[in-house]
Design a protein around this motif. Structure first.
Motif, short mmCIF file in Angstrom:
data_model
loop_
_atom_site.label_atom_id
_atom_site.label_comp_id
_atom_site.label_asym_id
_atom_site.label_seq_id
_atom_site.Cartn_x
_atom_site.Cartn_y
_atom_site.Cartn_z
N ASP A 132 0.85 -1.19 0.00
CA ASP A 132 0.00 0.00 0.00
C ASP A 132 0.89 1.24 0.00
O ASP A 132 1.16 1.84 1.04
CB ASP A 132 -0.91 -0.03 1.23
N ASP A 133 1.37 1.60 -1.19
CA ASP A 133 2.22 2.78 -1.32
C ASP A 133 2.00 3.42 -2.69
O ASP A 133 1.21 2.94 -3.49
CB ASP A 133 3.69 2.42 -1.10
N SER A 134 2.71 4.49 -2.95
CA SER A 134 2.53 5.20 -4.22
C SER A 134 2.95 4.35 -5.42
O SER A 134 2.41 4.51 -6.51
CB SER A 134 3.27 6.54 -4.22
N ALA A 135 3.89 3.42 -5.22
CA ALA A 135 4.32 2.56 -6.33
C ALA A 135 3.15 1.72 -6.84
O ALA A 135 3.03 1.51 -8.05
CB ALA A 135 5.48 1.67 -5.89
N PHE A 136 2.31 1.26 -5.94
CA PHE A 136 1.13 0.49 -6.37
C PHE A 136 0.20 1.37 -7.18
O PHE A 136 -0.31 0.96 -8.23
CB PHE A 136 0.39 -0.13 -5.19
N CYS A 137 -0.05 2.58 -6.73
CA CYS A 137 -0.91 3.50 -7.46
C CYS A 137 -0.34 3.79 -8.85
O CYS A 137 -1.08 3.86 -9.84
CB CYS A 137 -1.09 4.80 -6.68
N HIS A 138 0.97 3.94 -8.94
CA HIS A 138 1.61 4.17 -10.23
C HIS A 138 1.47 2.94 -11.14
O HIS A 138 1.29 3.07 -12.35
CB HIS A 138 3.08 4.55 -10.07
N LYS A 139 1.56 1.74 -10.56
CA LYS A 139 1.41 0.51 -11.33
C LYS A 139 0.01 0.46 -11.97
O LYS A 139 -0.13 0.15 -13.15
CB LYS A 139 1.61 -0.70 -10.42
N VAL A 140 -1.01 0.77 -11.18
CA VAL A 140 -2.39 0.77 -11.70
C VAL A 140 -2.55 1.89 -12.72
O VAL A 140 -3.14 1.69 -13.79
CB VAL A 140 -3.41 0.89 -10.55
N SER A 141 -2.03 3.08 -12.42
CA SER A 141 -2.13 4.21 -13.35
C SER A 141 -1.46 3.90 -14.69
O SER A 141 -1.99 4.24 -15.76
CB SER A 141 -1.51 5.47 -12.75
N LEU A 142 -0.32 3.23 -14.66
CA LEU A 142 0.37 2.85 -15.90
C LEU A 142 -0.49 1.89 -16.71
O LEU A 142 -0.63 2.05 -17.93
CB LEU A 142 1.72 2.22 -15.59
#
Length: 68
Positions: A11-21
């Motif tokens: 649960d961090d910004s890297a996960f959000c970036h993965k979904v956004s990508l």
């Protein structure tokens, strides 16, 4: 053909970036996100299913879904 992926991560910004990508590459959210505690790592984990329709290709189990 319709493809399915289940993205996971801490649960961090890297996960959000993965979904956004994935969304920027034409994948669409499928269902609600999941959120669970990983007792081994002591972290909260996120998950999100995404799907994508790809025309003109046949499914092959060796394909790299993230490259579609």
């Amino acid at each position: 053909m319709k493809l399915y992926r289940f993205l996971t991560g801490a649960d961090d910004s890297a996960f959000c970036h993965k979904v956004s990508l994935a969304l920027s590459k034409g994948w669409e959210l499928h269902g609600s996100p999941t959120y669970a505690f990983n007792a081994t790592t002591g972290e909260m984990q996120c998950g999100q299913a995404v799907t994508k329709t790809v025309h003109g290709k046949e499914y092959d189990p060796s394909m790299k879904l993230g490259e579609q």
